[in-house]
Motif scaffolding. Structure first.
Motif, PDB file in Angstrom:
ATOM      1  N   UNK A 105      48.859   9.238 -65.264  1.00 30.57           N
ATOM      2  CA  UNK A 105      47.833   8.474 -64.540  1.00 30.57           C
ATOM      3  C   UNK A 105      48.187   8.160 -63.087  1.00 30.57           C
ATOM      4  N   UNK A 106      48.990   9.015 -62.460  1.00 34.55           N
ATOM      5  CA  UNK A 106      49.146   8.939 -61.015  1.00 34.55           C
ATOM      6  C   UNK A 106      47.802   9.305 -60.390  1.00 34.55           C
ATOM      7  N   UNK A 107      47.550   8.828 -59.201  1.00 35.98           N
ATOM      8  CA  UNK A 107      46.313   9.125 -58.487  1.00 35.98           C
ATOM      9  C   UNK A 107      46.561  10.275 -57.512  1.00 35.98           C
ATOM     10  N   UNK A 108      45.727  11.303 -57.575  1.00 37.61           N
ATOM     11  CA  UNK A 108      45.830  12.390 -56.607  1.00 37.61           C
ATOM     12  C   UNK A 108      45.329  11.866 -55.260  1.00 37.61           C
ATOM     13  N   UNK A 109      46.209  11.870 -54.261  1.00 39.80           N
ATOM     14  CA  UNK A 109      45.886  11.245 -52.987  1.00 39.80           C
ATOM     15  C   UNK A 109      45.579  12.233 -51.872  1.00 39.80           C
ATOM     16  N   UNK A 110      45.888  13.473 -52.079  1.00 42.62           N
ATOM     17  CA  UNK A 110      45.591  14.437 -51.032  1.00 42.62           C
ATOM     18  C   UNK A 110      46.452  15.677 -51.135  1.00 42.62           C
ATOM     19  N   UNK A 111      46.371  16.490 -50.099  1.00 36.49           N
ATOM     20  CA  UNK A 111      47.115  17.746 -50.041  1.00 36.49           C
ATOM     21  C   UNK A 111      47.710  17.894 -48.649  1.00 36.49           C
ATOM     22  N   UNK A 112      48.996  18.238 -48.604  1.00 35.64           N
ATOM     23  CA  UNK A 112      49.660  18.519 -47.336  1.00 35.64           C
ATOM     24  C   UNK A 112      49.725  20.040 -47.203  1.00 35.64           C
ATOM     25  N   UNK A 113      49.013  20.550 -46.225  1.00 32.56           N
ATOM     26  CA  UNK A 113      48.947  21.997 -46.052  1.00 32.56           C
ATOM     27  C   UNK A 113      50.257  22.540 -45.504  1.00 32.56           C
ATOM     28  N   UNK A 114      50.657  23.689 -46.032  1.00 28.72           N
ATOM     29  CA  UNK A 114      51.874  24.383 -45.620  1.00 28.72           C
ATOM     30  C   UNK A 114      53.047  23.404 -45.513  1.00 28.72           C
ATOM     31  N   UNK A 115      53.224  22.638 -46.555  1.00 29.16           N
ATOM     32  CA  UNK A 115      54.229  21.584 -46.591  1.00 29.16           C
ATOM     33  C   UNK A 115      55.654  22.117 -46.717  1.00 29.16           C
ATOM     34  N   UNK A 116      55.802  23.284 -47.344  1.00 29.23           N
ATOM     35  CA  UNK A 116      57.151  23.779 -47.630  1.00 29.23           C
ATOM     36  C   UNK A 116      57.227  25.286 -47.452  1.00 29.23           C
ATOM     37  N   UNK A 117      58.319  25.739 -46.841  1.00 28.90           N
ATOM     38  CA  UNK A 117      58.599  27.167 -46.740  1.00 28.90           C
ATOM     39  C   UNK A 117      59.358  27.565 -47.992  1.00 28.90           C
ATOM     40  N   UNK A 118      58.787  28.451 -48.800  1.00 28.06           N
ATOM     41  CA  UNK A 118      59.370  28.863 -50.061  1.00 28.06           C
ATOM     42  C   UNK A 118      59.706  30.346 -49.992  1.00 28.06           C
ATOM     43  N   UNK A 119      60.865  30.646 -49.434  1.00 24.90           N
ATOM     44  CA  UNK A 119      61.439  31.988 -49.328  1.00 24.90           C
ATOM     45  C   UNK A 119      60.667  32.924 -48.411  1.00 24.90           C
ATOM     46  N   UNK A 120      59.398  33.190 -48.718  1.00 29.66           N
ATOM     47  CA  UNK A 120      58.650  34.171 -47.926  1.00 29.66           C
ATOM     48  C   UNK A 120      57.231  33.714 -47.612  1.00 29.66           C
ATOM     49  N   UNK A 121      56.953  32.434 -47.907  1.00 31.74           N
ATOM     50  CA  UNK A 121      55.585  31.940 -47.712  1.00 31.74           C
ATOM     51  C   UNK A 121      55.600  30.413 -47.636  1.00 31.74           C
ATOM     52  N   UNK A 122      54.537  29.879 -47.067  1.00 29.59           N
ATOM     53  CA  UNK A 122      54.325  28.436 -47.097  1.00 29.59           C
ATOM     54  C   UNK A 122      53.544  28.077 -48.350  1.00 29.59           C
ATOM     55  N   UNK A 123      53.825  26.894 -48.896  1.00 28.51           N
ATOM     56  CA  UNK A 123      53.039  26.397 -50.016  1.00 28.51           C
ATOM     57  C   UNK A 123      52.497  25.015 -49.663  1.00 28.51           C
ATOM     58  N   UNK A 124      51.299  24.746 -50.134  1.00 26.91           N
ATOM     59  CA  UNK A 124      50.688  23.436 -49.966  1.00 26.91           C
ATOM     60  C   UNK A 124      51.187  22.515 -51.084  1.00 26.91           C
ATOM     61  N   UNK A 125      51.352  21.243 -50.783  1.00 27.76           N
ATOM     62  CA  UNK A 125      51.750  20.255 -51.783  1.00 27.76           C
ATOM     63  C   UNK A 125      50.614  19.280 -52.058  1.00 27.76           C
TER      64      UNK A 125
END
Length: 194
Positions: free
Chosen positions: A148-168
């Protein structure tokens, strides 16, 4: 020593040097699986890397209370869960976790996260917990949703994961919200175990 027995099969233990070899072998067995979502896997190439991680974690724990715990299922190290840091002035923290593939499907991570949330609010006196998960990591996102955590948003391109950015995707939970959901706190939510 920090130990939290959750049930007859599950326990959280402070990561100590004696667990370095077991931690390394768990990571090594799950290298391909973990690498899909975690950026540190390639930096863990030998037991000494796990020893260094544990030493740094213990130093952080001594300095500000942030903690890294081993998740032990039937007395075997199954994964890790911990606090990324504690912001004392704002009474907040964030939780991170991972689990070996062979331990999935038993409710281990949900129960472990529930226990850590209880610890953060009851023992640390904090007011807010955040969990971030990659947008497409459905298993990781299911944990805060189930609790029951509340989804508060999305951080675009938050992390560099080896060969790509991922949103969190960011999830938050307040102490007052946790106090209002005693059924979840007591562990009676059995849906979709992870």
């Amino acid at each position: 020593m920090f130990t939290n027995k959750i049930n007859d099969h599950l326990e959280l233990r402070l990561l100590e040097p004696r667990y370095a070899e077991e931690l390394f072998h768990l990571i090594d067995r799950n290298r391909g699986y973990l690498k899909e979502w975690l950026p540190w896997v390639d930096g863990t190439m030998k037991v000494e890397d796990s020893q260094a991680f544990i030493s740094a974690s213990l130093q952080t724990f001594a300095n500000n209370g942030a903690v890294q715990l081993g998740i032990f299922y039937r007395n075997k190290l199954a994964g890790c869960i911990g606090l990324h840091g504690i912001d004392r002035s704002n009474k907040s923290t964030s939780i991170g976790y991972w689990l070996g593939a062979e331990f999935q499907g038993h409710g281990i991570m949900t129960d472990s996260c529930r226990a850590l949330v209880d610890y953060v609010f009851a023992e640390c006196g904090l007011n807010r917990i955040e969990i971030r998960a990659s947008e497409f990591n459905a298993k990781s996102r299911a944990i805060p949703e189930r609790l029951h955590f509340v989804q508060e948003g999305c951080v675009r391109q938050s992390e560099w994961l080896y060969d790509r950015y991922v949103d969190h995707v960011i999830y938050g939970l307040l102490k007052e919200e946790w106090a209002q959901i005693p059924i979840i706190r007591e562990g009676s939510d059995e849906s979709l175990p992870l």
